[in-house]
Design an enzyme around this catalytic site. Sequence first.
Site, short mmCIF file in Angstrom:
data_model
loop_
_atom_site.label_atom_id
_atom_site.label_comp_id
_atom_site.label_asym_id
_atom_site.label_seq_id
_atom_site.Cartn_x
_atom_site.Cartn_y
_atom_site.Cartn_z
N HIS A 79 0.83 -1.19 0.00
CA HIS A 79 0.00 0.00 0.00
C HIS A 79 0.88 1.26 0.00
O HIS A 79 2.05 1.21 0.38
CB HIS A 79 -0.92 0.00 1.21
CG HIS A 79 -2.02 -1.01 1.12
ND1 HIS A 79 -3.11 -1.02 1.96
CD2 HIS A 79 -2.21 -2.05 0.25
CE1 HIS A 79 -3.92 -2.02 1.63
NE2 HIS A 79 -3.39 -2.66 0.60
N GLU A 106 0.81 3.82 1.90
CA GLU A 106 1.26 4.17 3.25
C GLU A 106 2.44 3.30 3.67
O GLU A 106 3.40 3.78 4.29
CB GLU A 106 0.10 3.98 4.26
CG GLU A 106 -1.13 4.82 3.95
CD GLU A 106 -2.16 4.08 3.13
OE1 GLU A 106 -3.36 4.25 3.41
OE2 GLU A 106 -1.77 3.30 2.22
N CYS A 144 -6.34 1.78 5.31
CA CYS A 144 -7.07 0.57 5.67
C CYS A 144 -6.69 0.15 7.09
O CYS A 144 -5.80 0.73 7.72
CB CYS A 144 -6.77 -0.55 4.68
SG CYS A 144 -5.07 -1.17 4.78
N CYS A 197 -2.92 -0.90 7.45
CA CYS A 197 -2.01 0.25 7.42
C CYS A 197 -2.15 1.10 8.68
O CYS A 197 -1.17 1.68 9.16
CB CYS A 197 -2.27 1.10 6.19
SG CYS A 197 -1.62 0.37 4.66
#
Length: 365
Positions: free
Chosen positions: A256, A258, A283, A286
């Site tokens: 992801h 992040e 999410c 994360c």
Amino acid sequence: MFIGLCGGICAGKASIASYLVEVHNFKRIRLARTAKKSATNLHVPSVDPGADDTQHTFTDIDSLLDFVTLRWKEAWVTTDIWDHADVDALLRRPFFLLVSVDAPVNVRWQRFKGQCAATQLPPPTLEEFVLRNDEHLFAPGTGLSALFQRAQIKLLNSTASITALRDAISSLNLMDEARLRPSWDQYFMQLADLAARRSNCMKRRVGCCVVREMRVVSTGYNGTPRGMKNCNDGGCPRCNNAARGGVSLSTCLCLHAEENALLEAGRDRIGKETTLYCNTCPCLTCSVKITQVGISEVVYNQGYVVDTETAKIFADGGVTLRQFSPPTDGLVDLSLCVESDTKELKVRPAIREPLNEDSLIRSLS
């Protein structure tokens, strides 16, 4: 602030200029029109009470800019935007905002006929109007269509009345200073959006920017790990098999945005008082990692359907979570107004197009 309005015949730019003058105390400023700059010989009968004001009229763009630059803290507006050289000069100034205005041809023809009736002039046929309009917009060397594409804000004005137009412009708030110089939130969110454009994930584009003391620490975007085949080249089987959102996540090979930003920064560089900007709410997975590395605040634009669980993780971990929506720009449809039973116009706030449930995105409304 200096607002320049450009647009097609009877698109509504003069009406918007009049609104700014009457309601927000803008001053009208003019650039003398030359034969070279005249894109059409179609005479538009003016019903603008300030159309013949010659108090602030200049023969060239340099003299106009010299005048306005010395008075940049005042509010100015012009509808005399005719060629790229003038726009090049205007856009170099940090206080200038270019706004284009357009409307369907039939709507503009009806407005033109109304102006002709008000001034007791014979109106053109629709065919005559279309031909002159094409010359106005697409004539080689003088057509204005390409010029309109350079505007920071593009207004689609199919409103039915001056009152509706004014209500829509009032809701849009053209005078927002963030349109000229982005706020810190807007600046860093734009960097996150820019990072997202590097994404190679087949499911969605996500970008992230980690900031400490108003300085960028790292950026990230989602995609397969370094050295592996990119997701959009077939590197992640899950993403390339059209898996539904939230299904078979354990088989996804994409990092992801992040995660990439946090890995790039490292815990030592993050420290206290660090903010993470992301164009979508992180999410659940994360959010745990963001909390662990010591991020103090998370700012996002669009929301996940699971963002309530993310918010709980951040609340428990002492991380501030807030949503930021920048001033509306790009193409704006001014007809997004809803008539109430009392026939008063209520302007619906502009929001980004919500992504579908397969992307685990919900609308901001």
